[in-house]
Design a protein around this motif. Structure first.
Motif, mmCIF file in Angstrom:
data_model
loop_
_atom_site.group_PDB
_atom_site.id
_atom_site.type_symbol
_atom_site.label_atom_id
_atom_site.label_comp_id
_atom_site.label_asym_id
_atom_site.label_seq_id
_atom_site.Cartn_x
_atom_site.Cartn_y
_atom_site.Cartn_z
ATOM 1 N N UNK A 1 4.453 16.307 3.574
ATOM 2 C CA UNK A 1 3.449 15.599 4.347
ATOM 3 C C UNK A 1 2.095 15.616 3.642
ATOM 4 N N UNK A 2 1.794 16.723 2.966
ATOM 5 C CA UNK A 2 0.521 16.804 2.252
ATOM 6 C C UNK A 2 0.473 15.799 1.104
ATOM 7 N N UNK A 3 1.639 15.547 0.482
ATOM 8 C CA UNK A 3 1.676 14.563 -0.609
ATOM 9 C C UNK A 3 1.352 13.171 -0.082
ATOM 10 N N UNK A 4 1.800 12.847 1.097
ATOM 11 C CA UNK A 4 1.475 11.541 1.683
ATOM 12 C C UNK A 4 -0.017 11.417 1.977
ATOM 13 N N UNK A 5 -0.614 12.510 2.398
ATOM 14 C CA UNK A 5 -2.059 12.490 2.648
ATOM 15 C C UNK A 5 -2.822 12.235 1.350
ATOM 16 N N UNK A 6 -2.365 12.837 0.231
ATOM 17 C CA UNK A 6 -3.030 12.602 -1.050
ATOM 18 C C UNK A 6 -2.813 11.179 -1.548
ATOM 19 N N UNK A 7 -1.711 10.567 -1.189
ATOM 20 C CA UNK A 7 -1.477 9.182 -1.593
ATOM 21 C C UNK A 7 -2.293 8.201 -0.762
ATOM 22 N N UNK A 8 -2.695 8.606 0.428
ATOM 23 C CA UNK A 8 -3.517 7.732 1.260
ATOM 24 C C UNK A 8 -4.937 7.583 0.720
ATOM 25 N N UNK A 9 -5.433 8.585 0.017
ATOM 26 C CA UNK A 9 -6.807 8.537 -0.507
ATOM 27 C C UNK A 9 -6.989 7.361 -1.469
ATOM 28 N N UNK A 10 -6.142 7.212 -2.506
ATOM 29 C CA UNK A 10 -6.332 6.041 -3.381
ATOM 30 C C UNK A 10 -6.051 4.715 -2.675
ATOM 31 N N UNK A 11 -5.137 4.723 -1.715
ATOM 32 C CA UNK A 11 -4.845 3.502 -0.974
ATOM 33 C C UNK A 11 -6.060 3.054 -0.171
ATOM 34 N N UNK A 12 -6.689 3.976 0.524
ATOM 35 C CA UNK A 12 -7.887 3.655 1.296
ATOM 36 C C UNK A 12 -9.023 3.238 0.360
ATOM 37 N N UNK A 13 -9.136 3.906 -0.789
ATOM 38 C CA UNK A 13 -10.177 3.550 -1.753
ATOM 39 C C UNK A 13 -9.949 2.144 -2.310
ATOM 40 N N UNK A 14 -8.693 1.778 -2.578
ATOM 41 C CA UNK A 14 -8.401 0.446 -3.108
ATOM 42 C C UNK A 14 -8.686 -0.625 -2.059
ATOM 43 N N UNK A 15 -8.329 -0.368 -0.827
ATOM 44 C CA UNK A 15 -8.616 -1.337 0.242
ATOM 45 C C UNK A 15 -10.121 -1.467 0.435
ATOM 46 N N UNK A 16 -10.819 -0.343 0.445
ATOM 47 C CA UNK A 16 -12.280 -0.380 0.579
ATOM 48 C C UNK A 16 -12.938 -1.103 -0.587
ATOM 49 N N UNK A 17 -12.434 -0.877 -1.800
ATOM 50 C CA UNK A 17 -12.985 -1.568 -2.967
ATOM 51 C C UNK A 17 -12.746 -3.068 -2.910
ATOM 52 N N UNK A 18 -11.575 -3.459 -2.442
ATOM 53 C CA UNK A 18 -11.285 -4.886 -2.298
ATOM 54 C C UNK A 18 -12.170 -5.547 -1.265
ATOM 55 N N UNK A 19 -12.376 -4.863 -0.150
ATOM 56 C CA UNK A 19 -13.259 -5.414 0.890
ATOM 57 C C UNK A 19 -14.691 -5.516 0.396
ATOM 58 N N UNK A 20 -15.157 -4.480 -0.295
ATOM 59 C CA UNK A 20 -16.525 -4.510 -0.816
ATOM 60 C C UNK A 20 -16.674 -5.621 -1.855
ATOM 61 N N UNK A 21 -15.679 -5.791 -2.721
ATOM 62 C CA UNK A 21 -15.749 -6.830 -3.742
ATOM 63 C C UNK A 21 -15.797 -8.226 -3.135
#
Length: 54
Positions: free
Chosen positions: A1-21
């Motif tokens: 479960x902790x590995x999934x939490x670490x994978x969510x960080x780049x996913x959220x960052x990529x979505x946030x970067x796309x929205x900001x762009x």
């Protein structure tokens, strides 16, 4: 479960970067390159003038 939490960080960052762009690019289409090209033309004219003191 902790590995999934670490994978969510780049996913959220990529979505946030796309929205900001997309938000940052929203006015460039409406404005065009007119003001930038005008400023560049004035810069070129100023750089091509001979220097006063030499």
């Amino acid at each position: 479960m902790a590995a999934l939490a670490w994978l969510l960080i780049p996913l959220v960052a990529a979505i946030g970067g796309g929205l900001w762009g997309s938000w940052a690019n929203r006015t460039r289409k409406a404005r065009g390159d007119g003001p930038e090209l005008t400023g560049y033309a004035r810069f070129r004219e100023a750089m091509e003038k001979p220097r006063q003191g030499s």
